[in-house]
Design an enzyme around this catalytic site. Structure first.
Site, PDB file in Angstrom:
ATOM      1  N   LYS A 137       0.784  -1.075   0.012  1.00 58.60           N
ATOM      2  CA  LYS A 137      -0.056  -0.062   0.075  1.00 58.60           C
ATOM      3  C   LYS A 137       0.923   1.150  -0.079  1.00 58.60           C
ATOM      4  CE  LYS A 137      -3.971   2.064   2.634  1.00 58.60           C
ATOM      5  NZ  LYS A 137      -4.919   1.998   3.680  1.00 58.60           N
TER       6      LYS A 137
ATOM      7  N   SER B   2     -10.028   2.273   2.477  1.00 57.00           N
ATOM      8  CA  SER B   2      -8.902   2.928   1.479  1.00 57.00           C
ATOM      9  C   SER B   2      -8.209   1.869   1.031  1.00 57.00           C
ATOM     10  CB  SER B   2      -8.204   4.002   2.328  1.00 57.00           C
ATOM     11  OG  SER B   2      -7.345   3.313   3.324  1.00 57.00           O
TER      12      SER B   2
ATOM     13  N   SER C 121     -10.382   0.017   6.741  1.00 58.96           N
ATOM     14  CA  SER C 121      -9.566   0.169   5.333  1.00 58.96           C
ATOM     15  C   SER C 121      -9.048  -1.152   4.837  1.00 58.96           C
ATOM     16  CB  SER C 121      -8.582   1.409   5.302  1.00 58.96           C
ATOM     17  OG  SER C 121      -9.419   2.363   4.905  1.00 58.96           O
TER      18      SER C 121
HETATM   19  N1  GLN Z   1     -13.531   4.659   5.633  1.00 55.13           N
HETATM   20  C1  GLN Z   1     -12.915   5.140   6.741  1.00 55.13           C
HETATM   21  C2  GLN Z   1     -12.659   6.493   6.569  1.00 55.13           C
HETATM   22  O1  GLN Z   1     -12.862   7.203   5.638  1.00 55.13           O
HETATM   23  C3  GLN Z   1     -11.715   4.175   7.298  1.00 55.13           C
HETATM   24  C4  GLN Z   1     -10.436   4.785   6.461  1.00 55.13           C
HETATM   25  C5  GLN Z   1      -9.261   3.862   6.856  1.00 55.13           C
HETATM   26  O2  GLN Z   1      -9.481   2.914   7.717  1.00 55.13           O
HETATM   27  N2  GLN Z   1      -8.400   4.075   6.742  1.00 55.13           N
HETATM   28  O3  GLN Z   1     -12.073   7.181   7.480  1.00 55.13           O
END
Ligand code: GLN
Length: 484
Positions: free
Chosen positions: A78, A155, A179
């Site tokens: 990532k 994400s 995410s």
């Molecule tokens: N969807 C969540 C957010 O937008 C989680 C994102 C994440 O876990 N990095 O914050």
């Protein structure tokens, strides 16, 4: 062999160790796959030459019998993990040319275990999002898409898509509010967010430091265990990294789960929960019962406050963490007449819309006068959420819930994009786990009537990933999900 890239990590290791295939051959197969699958936009940077170099080194180790636990396994990273001499962008314009001088601890651990890195994977900008649509490099396309291009989730959308389309054997992800788990569910793969502190955050670009945790996304439960074995461990470079032993997670796979108490929280079954998902949940419960597990009803009464709590705390920490991108110390600069203008110009041009929104919300809830009303209150609610889990775990060993209330939706979906709240609501089953610092794994449970993957998650006690692995492995066997 034509379908080398379809092998799991454990299958690849078996063939590598038996010298049926070579690391170079394996790496070449993934490089080819990468070329064929550019349409998914899963990678933002690829380093095929570097990967082949690493594969050659790995080959030498196999020849001399000095091979390591993940030797020759091709991974995607990532693009939130700093990788020495490889561009690291967080998929933000503000650092789109940042080349780190050092390696994150997690990726270093993987390299030390012989892994080969093929490149950096797409994500929502600074990991803020749930659909990978906020990336400066454009959205990732879900490999399960048919006529309409669907989101891969976020994400870690690039990680989940790359694993599901066989563009790497496994990938790193990070999970601040879901995410790792949500994109895994959307793409029909398996991912675990470990206990907070299990993996070092050193060299992982920060979003919300009290919630961020690294973990693997893989084809199956066993591969997650193998990758986590390598990623996890105490690191003195991260003050929140935990001084706890890392058991061999693989050793718990296949263990009997008779008598294991599985908690089912009734708050996770709100009126109007998608019927298909509710049915799959019931099916999963039946499958676990057949294996001898005991089902117990539990209550997590503060669940309804988890989303608002998360969407105060995460932006608060983000606004503070992102203050460092000021045009002076990191990344791109847009000049101005004076210092203030330079900051404004740099940050206005460098950050995308969602990141700006979070900085505004975060700065607001931390500001004098609102701090008590929002931030402090959210911290108190966070404690109550954690207490709920403590109480629940007096009655059960592990908790089973759906991962997401929906399946993958179309890129640019009107409803999701018309208000940020609509997108945030999708995180309803994942954020509590981060607020409480607990481990949770998402695995595929089946396909929806639209032919799209759905996921279930097991939530465990802190540092009790082993029970999650034990339970998930059994469910995975019963489900027998067909990957792409
Ligand atoms: N969807 C969540 C957010 O937008 C989680 C994102 C994440 O876990 N990095 O914050």
């Amino acid at each position: 062999m034509s379908n080398l890239t379809e092998l799991t990590i454990s299958e690849s290791l078996e063939k590598l160790r038996a010298k049926e295939i070579s690391p170079v051959e394996l790496t070449e197969a993934y490089i080819k796959k990468l070329e064929d699958n550019k349409k998914y936009n899963a990678y933002v940077t690829t380093v095929p030459e570097k990967a082949l170099e690493q594969a050659k080194e790995s080959e030498k180790r196999y020849m001399s019998g000095a091979n390591k636990p993940l030797d020759g396994i091709v991974l995607g990273i990532k693009d939130l993990f700093c990788t020495k001499d490889i561009r690291t962008t967080a998929c933000s314009k503000i650092i789109d040319n940042f080349v780190p001088q050092y390696e994150s601890t997690v990726t270093q651990n993987l390299l030390d275990d012989g892994a080969v890195f093929l490149g950096k994977l797409n994500l929502d900008e600074f990991a803020m999002g749930g659909s990978n649509e906020t990336s400066y490099f454009g959205p990732v396309v879900n490999p399960w898409s048919k006529d309409v291009k669907l989101v891969a989730g976020g994400s870690s959308g690039g990680s989940a898509a790359a694993v599901s389309a066989n563009m790497c054997a496994g990938a790193t992800g990070t999970d601040t509010g879901g995410s790792i788990r949500q994109p895994s569910a959307f793409c029909g793969v398996t991912g675990i967010k470990p206990t907070y502190g299990r993996c070092s955050r050193y060299g992982v670009i920060a979003f919300a430091s009290s919630l961020d945790q690294a973990g693997p996304i893989c084809k199956d439960v066993r591969d997650c265990a193998l990758m986590l074995n390598s990623m996890a461990g105490f690191d003195e470079k991260d003050a929140t990294s935990a001084r706890v032993d890392v058991p061999n997670f693989e050793s718990f796979l296949g263990q009997d789960i008779r008598g294991l108490k599985i908690g089912i929280p009734n708050e996770y079954r709100p009126d109007g929960l998608n019927e298909e998902i509710a049915n799959y949940w019931d099916k999963a419960i039946e499958m676990m019962k057949e294996k001898g597990a005991e089902i117990v009803n539990i209550s997590l009464p503060h669940t309804k406050y988890a989303l608002p709590c998360y969407y105060v705390i995460a932006p608060a920490e983000a606004s503070s963490n992102l203050a460092r991108y000021d045009g002076i110390r990191f990344g791109n600069r847009v000049n101005g007449k004076n210092m203030e203008e330079l900051h404004i110009n740099t940050r206005s041009s460098g950050f995308g819309k969602e990141v700006k929104r979070r900085i505004l919300v975060g700065t607001y809830v931390l500001s004098a006068g609102f701090y008590d009303a929002y931030y402090l209150k959210a911290q108190k609610v966070r404690r109550l959420i954690k207490n709920d889990f403590d109480e629940a775990f007096k009655k059960c060993d592990v908790i089973l819930t759906p991962t997401s209330p929906i399946e993958a939706f179309a890129i640019g979906d009107k409803k999701m994009n018309e208000s940020p709240i609509n997108m945030y609501l999708n995180d309803v089953f994942t954020v509590s786990v981060n607020l409480a610092g607990l481990p949770a794994l998402s695995l595929p449970i089946g396909l929806s009537k639209n032919g799209l993957p759905l996921g279930m998650q097991f939530i465990g006690k802190a540092f009790d990933e082993k029970t999650i692995f034990k339970a998930s492995y059994q469910l995975e066997k019963s489900v027998n999900f067909k990957r792409i």
